[in-house]
Write a protein that holds these residues in place. Sequence first.
Motif, PDB file in Angstrom:
ATOM      1  N   ARG A  77     -71.628  21.417   1.223  1.00  0.00           N
ATOM      2  CA  ARG A  77     -72.705  20.844   2.025  1.00  0.00           C
ATOM      3  C   ARG A  77     -72.350  19.444   2.529  1.00  0.00           C
ATOM      4  O   ARG A  77     -72.526  19.132   3.697  1.00  0.00           O
ATOM      5  N   HIS A 122     -81.622  19.771   5.798  1.00  0.00           N
ATOM      6  CA  HIS A 122     -82.539  19.607   4.679  1.00  0.00           C
ATOM      7  C   HIS A 122     -83.755  20.517   4.872  1.00  0.00           C
ATOM      8  O   HIS A 122     -84.864  20.047   5.151  1.00  0.00           O
ATOM      9  N   ASN A 175     -86.056  19.123   8.041  1.00  0.00           N
ATOM     10  CA  ASN A 175     -85.094  18.370   8.884  1.00  0.00           C
ATOM     11  C   ASN A 175     -83.787  19.165   9.002  1.00  0.00           C
ATOM     12  O   ASN A 175     -83.049  19.305   8.038  1.00  0.00           O
ATOM     13  N   HIS A 217     -80.119  19.627  10.992  1.00  0.00           N
ATOM     14  CA  HIS A 217     -79.105  19.058  11.890  1.00  0.00           C
ATOM     15  C   HIS A 217     -78.627  20.200  12.775  1.00  0.00           C
ATOM     16  O   HIS A 217     -77.759  20.982  12.388  1.00  0.00           O
ATOM     17  N   GLU A 277     -84.141  11.644  10.847  1.00  0.00           N
ATOM     18  CA  GLU A 277     -83.661  10.661   9.867  1.00  0.00           C
ATOM     19  C   GLU A 277     -82.565   9.757  10.406  1.00  0.00           C
ATOM     20  O   GLU A 277     -82.256   8.747   9.786  1.00  0.00           O
ATOM     21  N   HIS A 278     -81.954  10.058  11.543  1.00  0.00           N
ATOM     22  CA  HIS A 278     -80.841   9.233  12.025  1.00  0.00           C
ATOM     23  C   HIS A 278     -81.312   8.049  12.850  1.00  0.00           C
ATOM     24  O   HIS A 278     -80.549   7.123  13.084  1.00  0.00           O
TER      25      HIS A 278
HETATM   26 ZN    ZN Z   1     -78.986  14.662   6.961  1.00  0.00          ZN
END
Ligand code: ZN
Length: 477
Positions: free
Chosen positions: A331, A381, A386, A388, A427-428
Motif C-alpha cells: 500500500r 483510504h 478518500n 486517490h 487531504e492533499h
Molecule cells: Zn492518501
Amino acid sequence: MNRSNVMNELGKILGPQGLLTAPEDIADFGIDWRRLQIGRPLAVARPANTAQVAELLRLCNTHGIGVVPQGGNTSMVAGATPSAAGDELVLCLARLNQVRQVDPRDLTITLEAGTTLRAAQEAASAAGCQLPLSIGSEGSAQIGGVLSTNAGGNNTLRYGNARDLVLGLEVVLADGSVIEALRRLRKDNTGYALRHLFVGAEGTLGVITAAVLRLVPAPRQSEVALCALASAGAALALLGRLQRHDPAALVAFEYISDAAMQLVLRHIPDTALPVAAAPAYALIHLATPRPGSDLRAGLEQVLAEAIEAEDCIDAVMAESLAQQAALWRLREEQSEAQKRAGASVKNDISVPVSSVPDFLARASAACAALIPNIVIAPFGHLGDGNIHFNLVQPPELEAAQFLGASETIMAAVNDVVRQLDGSFSAEHGIGRLKPAMLAAWRGGAELATMRAIKQALDPNGILNPGKLFPDRVERDG
Ligand code: ZN
Ligand code: MLT
C-alpha cells in the motif's frame, strides 16, 4: 532598502548556518516532489529558533518579500514550491526539530515544526504512547507541513485528520508577532479557536513553529490482513462487517485496485502478492491497547463470514510484525510505483463512504472514454471515503502529451465527484496546482470569507504567495 541590503540583514538575523544562497545549495528547494513545478528560490532561510523566524518575517513583511514555508517538501500539489521568478524566499524549518516534551499522563507531545512525523511517532512510542497519524511520506514530512496541510492518511477513520490531534500551536504571523498558544488543554473555549485557522491554511496565514498534539495509549496488540475481493462493493461490505464487529479496533481500511497493485508488483523490488489475484484488495489494520483481547479470533471470524458470503475471494493475516510491514508496503509504495510508471494525473477526492463503489465505476468509465488505454489505478483510504483516483499514462503517449490532458481528465473525474456531493481535494490541499478549482468549488461567501481572513492576517500577501488563492496563478497566465 534594496534587495541586496535585505539579504545582508537576513544574513545578520540568521547567522552563517542560516542562509543558503549558492545556486547548487538551493535548487532542490525549488522543485516539488512530483517534479511538476520548477521554481527558483531567492535564497533558503534556515532559522534556528522561533525568534529568528519572527525577525525574518518582520523584515520580509516590511520589504514585501514573499516567504514560502517548506517542511519535508512532500506536497502532492506543489504547496511549498516558490515561483519561477526567483523573488521568493524559501523558509526551511528543518532546524526547529526538538521534541520538547512527551507527557504520558496528559497524553500529549510538545514539539517543533521541523520534527519529522516519524521522529515524533518514535518519541511518542518511547514513552509508551502513540501519535496516531500515519502518512506515506512520514519519514520526511515535518510536523509544520503536516499541520499546515491538515494531513489525513491511513488512520483517519479511527483518529481523524491532523486537525483532530492539535491541542495547541505556536505561530509566527506575517508582521513578526507570535501567537504563543502551546496549551495542553482538552477544553478551552476562550474565543475563536485560532489554532484551527492555521491548520490546513497551507502557510498562507502564519508560520507554525511548534505544536502540542494529542497522543493515545500505545497499542498492545495489532493485526494486519490483506484481502482479495470481487469488487469495490465487496470491499465496502467487508468494511461494514468490521465496523459492526469491533469499531474501536479498526484503525485503517485501505483500498487497492488491481491495476494499482500491479504497478507496485512491477516497479517496486522485493514485492509479491500473497493472495489470489482479484479485481480489488483491502488492507485491514486492527489495533488495541486492551490486554488479552481476542483481536485475531475476531478478525478470523469476520473474514470467514466474508468468504462465505463470496465478498472475499482470498485473505492472508500477517503472522509477525515483519509480515505486517510487508503487507503495508504493498500500500505504502503506491505513490512511488506510480511515479516510476510514468506521468500520472492525481485526483485526491472524497465522497461519502457508501458512494465509493459508485464513484469508482462512474469515474473509471469517464476516463476510459477520454483516453484509450489510460491506466486507471485508484487506491486509497476507503474507510474514510478518500480515494486517490490516479491515472497513469498509457504506453503509446508521451508524458507531456498525457499531462496536456490533465485538466480534461480532472474535470471529468470532478463531474462525478460533484454528482456524489464530494470534494475535489480530500487531504492533499490546494497548493499551486488547484487554486482555480478552489474558486470554482468554494466561490461565493466561502471564498470571500477566506480572502477576508487572508487580508486581515497577511495584508501584504507575503505568506506562501500563489497558493490557495487563484490571483497570482491567473496573473501568471
Ligand atoms: Zn492518501
Ligand atoms: C497516499 O495516500 O499514499 C498518498 O496520499 C497518495 C497519492 O499518491 O496520491
